[in-house]
Structure formats: C-alpha cells, structure tokens
Design a protein around this motif. Structure first.
Motif, mmCIF file in Angstrom:
data_model
loop_
_atom_site.group_PDB
_atom_site.id
_atom_site.type_symbol
_atom_site.label_atom_id
_atom_site.label_comp_id
_atom_site.label_asym_id
_atom_site.label_seq_id
_atom_site.Cartn_x
_atom_site.Cartn_y
_atom_site.Cartn_z
ATOM 1 N N GLU A 27 0.861 -0.989 -0.077
ATOM 2 C CA GLU A 27 -0.112 -0.038 -0.188
ATOM 3 C C GLU A 27 0.983 1.267 0.077
ATOM 4 O OE1 GLU A 27 -4.099 -1.134 2.458
ATOM 5 O OE2 GLU A 27 -2.094 -0.810 3.676
ATOM 6 N N TYR A 37 -3.618 3.609 0.079
ATOM 7 C CA TYR A 37 -4.107 3.213 -1.455
ATOM 8 C C TYR A 37 -3.248 1.742 -1.857
ATOM 9 C CZ TYR A 37 -5.688 7.936 -1.618
ATOM 10 O OH TYR A 37 -6.132 9.154 -1.337
ATOM 11 N N ARG A 40 -1.847 -2.952 -6.908
ATOM 12 C CA ARG A 40 -2.512 -4.133 -7.341
ATOM 13 C C ARG A 40 -1.432 -4.668 -8.612
ATOM 14 N NH1 ARG A 40 -8.208 -2.308 -6.672
ATOM 15 N NH2 ARG A 40 -8.509 -2.641 -4.547
ATOM 16 N N VAL A 45 -3.291 1.890 -7.066
ATOM 17 C CA VAL A 45 -4.681 2.277 -7.419
ATOM 18 C C VAL A 45 -4.987 3.813 -6.506
ATOM 19 C CG1 VAL A 45 -6.824 1.717 -7.354
ATOM 20 C CG2 VAL A 45 -5.063 -0.184 -7.629
ATOM 21 N N LEU A 47 -7.400 5.838 -6.132
ATOM 22 C CA LEU A 47 -8.711 6.310 -6.261
ATOM 23 C C LEU A 47 -9.145 6.387 -4.774
ATOM 24 C CD1 LEU A 47 -9.983 3.934 -8.830
ATOM 25 C CD2 LEU A 47 -9.552 6.173 -9.208
ATOM 26 N N THR A 49 -11.801 6.201 -3.648
ATOM 27 C CA THR A 49 -13.112 5.070 -3.177
ATOM 28 C C THR A 49 -12.422 3.792 -3.080
ATOM 29 O OG1 THR A 49 -13.175 4.804 -5.545
ATOM 30 C CG2 THR A 49 -14.845 6.321 -4.695
ATOM 31 N N GLU A 50 -11.047 3.495 -3.643
ATOM 32 C CA GLU A 50 -10.461 2.241 -3.397
ATOM 33 C C GLU A 50 -9.539 2.159 -2.291
ATOM 34 O OE1 GLU A 50 -10.620 -0.628 -5.193
ATOM 35 O OE2 GLU A 50 -12.328 0.261 -6.267
ATOM 36 N N ALA A 51 -9.342 3.398 -1.534
ATOM 37 C CA ALA A 51 -8.565 3.591 -0.512
ATOM 38 C C ALA A 51 -9.019 2.918 0.883
ATOM 39 C CB ALA A 51 -8.059 4.913 -0.205
ATOM 40 N N ARG A 52 -8.223 2.465 1.675
ATOM 41 C CA ARG A 52 -8.536 1.778 2.965
ATOM 42 C C ARG A 52 -8.121 2.844 4.160
ATOM 43 N NH1 ARG A 52 -5.694 -0.475 7.206
ATOM 44 N NH2 ARG A 52 -3.558 -0.655 5.930
#
Length: 64
Positions: A27, A37, A40, A45, A47, A49-52
C-alpha cells in the motif's frame, strides 16, 4: 515494486500530501488523510473510493 522516482511524484488525491510505501501491506499510505491506497500487480490504485481508511493507532504503529 515501485521505483523511488514514481514514489517521489505521487501524492494523495484527497490531501495532495506525499505518500509513504508500506511494502509489507502493498500500500501507499497518506498520513495526512489517513488513507492507504492499494498496489495491485505493481500498479498503485490512486482512487479515494478504493483506499482503506487507517486509524490514528494504525498510523502510529506504521511509524515504528
């Protein structure tokens, strides 16, 4: 994995702050926004919306 030149120019899309690489979790971490983030197949990635979300305790742990 991610070369240093790329890491030097990438910033968090939300806060525009620099990112740090967490190789073990695959990450890119932004301490300012508290987001991590995923990377992959060697591609970050970037975005929101894709982040933790990472909590304050998790961020403190990552600094150790």
């Amino acid at each position: 994995m991610i070369n240093q030149e790329l890491l030097d120019i990438l910033v968090c899309p939300k806060s525009k702050a620099p990112l740090t690489l967490d190789q073990s979790a695959q990450e890119l971490v932004c301490e300012t926004s508290g987001l991590a983030y995923p990377i992959r197949d060697g591609i970050p990635v970037m975005l929101v919306t894709e982040a933790r979300e990472i909590g304050a305790a998790a961020r403190a742990q990552e600094k150790l």
